[in-house]
Design an enzyme around this catalytic site. Structure first.
Site, PDB file in Angstrom:
ATOM      1  N   PRO A  50      -6.540   6.206  -6.487  1.00 37.02           N
ATOM      2  CA  PRO A  50      -6.289   4.908  -5.849  1.00 37.02           C
ATOM      3  C   PRO A  50      -5.103   4.943  -4.912  1.00 37.02           C
ATOM      4  O   PRO A  50      -4.050   5.503  -5.216  1.00 37.02           O
ATOM      5  CB  PRO A  50      -6.028   3.981  -7.052  1.00 37.02           C
ATOM      6  CG  PRO A  50      -6.864   4.582  -8.136  1.00 37.02           C
ATOM      7  CD  PRO A  50      -6.761   6.070  -7.936  1.00 37.02           C
ATOM      8  N   CYS A  51      -5.305   4.323  -3.757  1.00 36.35           N
ATOM      9  CA  CYS A  51      -4.331   4.463  -2.676  1.00 36.35           C
ATOM     10  C   CYS A  51      -3.378   3.292  -2.559  1.00 36.35           C
ATOM     11  O   CYS A  51      -2.443   3.330  -1.777  1.00 36.35           O
ATOM     12  CB  CYS A  51      -5.054   4.644  -1.342  1.00 36.35           C
ATOM     13  SG  CYS A  51      -6.091   3.229  -0.883  1.00 36.35           S
ATOM     14  N   GLN A  52      -3.567   2.215  -3.328  1.00 39.44           N
ATOM     15  CA  GLN A  52      -2.751   1.021  -3.132  1.00 39.44           C
ATOM     16  C   GLN A  52      -1.242   1.280  -3.177  1.00 39.44           C
ATOM     17  O   GLN A  52      -0.502   0.732  -2.370  1.00 39.44           O
ATOM     18  CB  GLN A  52      -3.111  -0.056  -4.168  1.00 39.44           C
ATOM     19  CG  GLN A  52      -4.476  -0.662  -3.967  1.00 39.44           C
ATOM     20  CD  GLN A  52      -5.551   0.062  -4.756  1.00 39.44           C
ATOM     21  OE1 GLN A  52      -5.413   1.245  -5.068  1.00 39.44           O
ATOM     22  NE2 GLN A  52      -6.610  -0.628  -5.082  1.00 39.44           N
ATOM     23  N   PHE A 108       0.390   3.686  -2.128  1.00 37.40           N
ATOM     24  CA  PHE A 108       0.853   4.433  -0.976  1.00 37.40           C
ATOM     25  C   PHE A 108       0.476   3.770   0.345  1.00 37.40           C
ATOM     26  O   PHE A 108       0.799   4.268   1.402  1.00 37.40           O
ATOM     27  CB  PHE A 108       0.260   5.848  -0.989  1.00 37.40           C
ATOM     28  CG  PHE A 108       0.392   6.530  -2.318  1.00 37.40           C
ATOM     29  CD1 PHE A 108       1.619   6.669  -2.925  1.00 37.40           C
ATOM     30  CD2 PHE A 108      -0.724   7.039  -2.962  1.00 37.40           C
ATOM     31  CE1 PHE A 108       1.749   7.306  -4.151  1.00 37.40           C
ATOM     32  CE2 PHE A 108      -0.609   7.672  -4.181  1.00 37.40           C
ATOM     33  CZ  PHE A 108       0.636   7.799  -4.778  1.00 37.40           C
TER      34      PHE A 108
END
Length: 399
Positions: free
Chosen positions: A88-90, A92
């Site tokens: 999950p990229c949230q 970053f």
């Protein structure tokens, strides 16, 4: 011998489809690759349902497991040759709070689950040959508590497990995807194979070998919206999520791109992009709204352009442009999700095309808003196919 693939944080399966192959996008065949998906996982029920609704992904008999990977025993994951992980990229994201590994929800540390699983396989005598991690470019500047960047931490940990690691920021539009989507790829190769680091230049070799459209390496004209939207009305799942009243008012005020609907006919088979009128390359944004009609928020931005760097919120891309990033929220103030001439959000199928999903990929098993979410979160399948093709060429065959 086919490579076995384990996929973590699989989403609706964009990267997995790329590593599987066997699909057609706008008439071009992305052939079946010599791989088997042996494990897939996501904790989001919409993503998992979408994944499992697609025979393109489940024909080999493996379905996506609905579970938090932190609760999955590594011994319950079959042995594999390649690990895929778009964690999950949230934490970053440039649009987020940029807490990095210190996210209160723990999402920023999920790359450590990849380390845990690879370590367990090594301990059991089944060291994977490679891994592919994917994330947003904001990860490049996200910091660990000790001050080094998250990629530096990932590379150090993977070096400790015996992997040669290479990293590159790529733009999907250079690799067959009709979207200016920047993502970080981190690829590790088992150092015991004696073949060194993965060479990212091999991605361009795949583009050229298969004559795949690319913004900078040839056939850019096939990636612009005027081409990508050709025939889309004939594809399934053309449902449209309506804007909220306030957003709709802003979109109406911005107005359609000046080239108009008649420009769509210019993007016929074999057209020459150099022959198009200048209006075909002129998108719109909130800056096209007369000042007196701006909301207080936008008046403040307009009055202080240096402070805000005059961002192009509510970006509307023209037929002659390559679309900007499609996000999970699919909100027009944050991404290019507004149709060039119709005052509406792109349909589900239009978003899917911009993400390079084939028209027979199924999304209608989940609620409408969730379809936009899983599409925006996905790795574009064609980018995945190019990475997979280059990686499979690089790894030993083991026949």
């Amino acid at each position: 011998m086919a490579k076995d693939i384990a996929s973590l944080f699989s989403g609706c399966g964009g990267l997995d489809l790329g590593f599987t192959g066997g699909f057609i996008f706008r008439g071009q065949d992305y052939s079946r690759l010599d791989t088997n998906i042996v494990f897939a996982n996501d904790f989001d029920i919409d993503a998992q349902t979408c994944y499992n609704s697609n025979p393109l992904l489940t024909n080999d008999g493996v379905e996506c497991l609905l579970a938090d990977i932190r609760n999955v025993d590594a011994n319950d994951i079959p042995n594999f040759d390649i690990l895929l992980a778009g964690f999950p990229c949230q934490p970053f994201s440039n649009a987020g709070a940029r807490r990095g590994v210190e996210d209160a929800n723990g999402r920023g540390t999920l790359f450590a689950e990849c380390e845990r699983i690879i370590q367990a396989k090594i301990n059991n005598g089944h060291k994977p040959q490679a891994f592919v991690f994917e994330n947003v470019r904001g990860i490049l500047s996200s910091k660990m508590p000790d001050g080094r960047t998250v990629p530096e931490e990932i590379i150090a940990r993977m070096h400790n497990l015996g992997y040669n690691v290479s990293i590159r920021l790529v733009c999907a539009s250079d690799y067959g995807v009709p979207q200016k989507r920047f993502r970080v790829l981190i690829i590790g190769i088992d150092e015991e194979l004696g073949i060194g680091e993965f060479n990212f230049d091999s991605l361009t070799e795949i583009v050229n070998r298969y004559n795949i459209p690319s913004e900078h390496y040839g056939r850019k004209e096939e990636l612009v919206l005027g081409r990508i939207l050709q025939g889309v009305e004939e594809a399934p799942n053309h449902d449209i999520w309506q804007f909220s009243p306030g957003t709709q008012k802003t979109v109406d005020l911005i107005g359609s791109c000046q080239h108009g609907i008649e420009a769509f006919e210019l993007f016929h088979d074999g057209y020459n992009i150099d022959d198009l009128p200048a209006s075909c390359f002129e998108g719109r944004s909130w800056k096209d709204i007369p000042y007196e009609l701006l909301t207080p928020r936008f008046k403040n931005i307009a009055d202080h352009p240096q402070q805000y760097h005059a961002p192009k919120f509510f970006r509307r891309f023209a037929f002659g442009e390559i679309c900007g990033t499609i996000t999970a929220s699919a909100q027009p103030d944050k991404c290019g999700v507004t149709h060039p001439i119709e005052n509406r959000r792109f349909s589900v199928r239009e978003c899917a095309r911009i993400q390079s999903f084939p028209d027979n990929f199924v999304f209608n098993a989940i609620p409408l808003q969730s379809r936009y979410k899983v599409i925006g979160n996905a790795v574009p399948p064609i980018l995945g196919w190019i990475v997979a093709s280059a990686l499979l060429n690089f790894l030993p065959n083991n026949d």
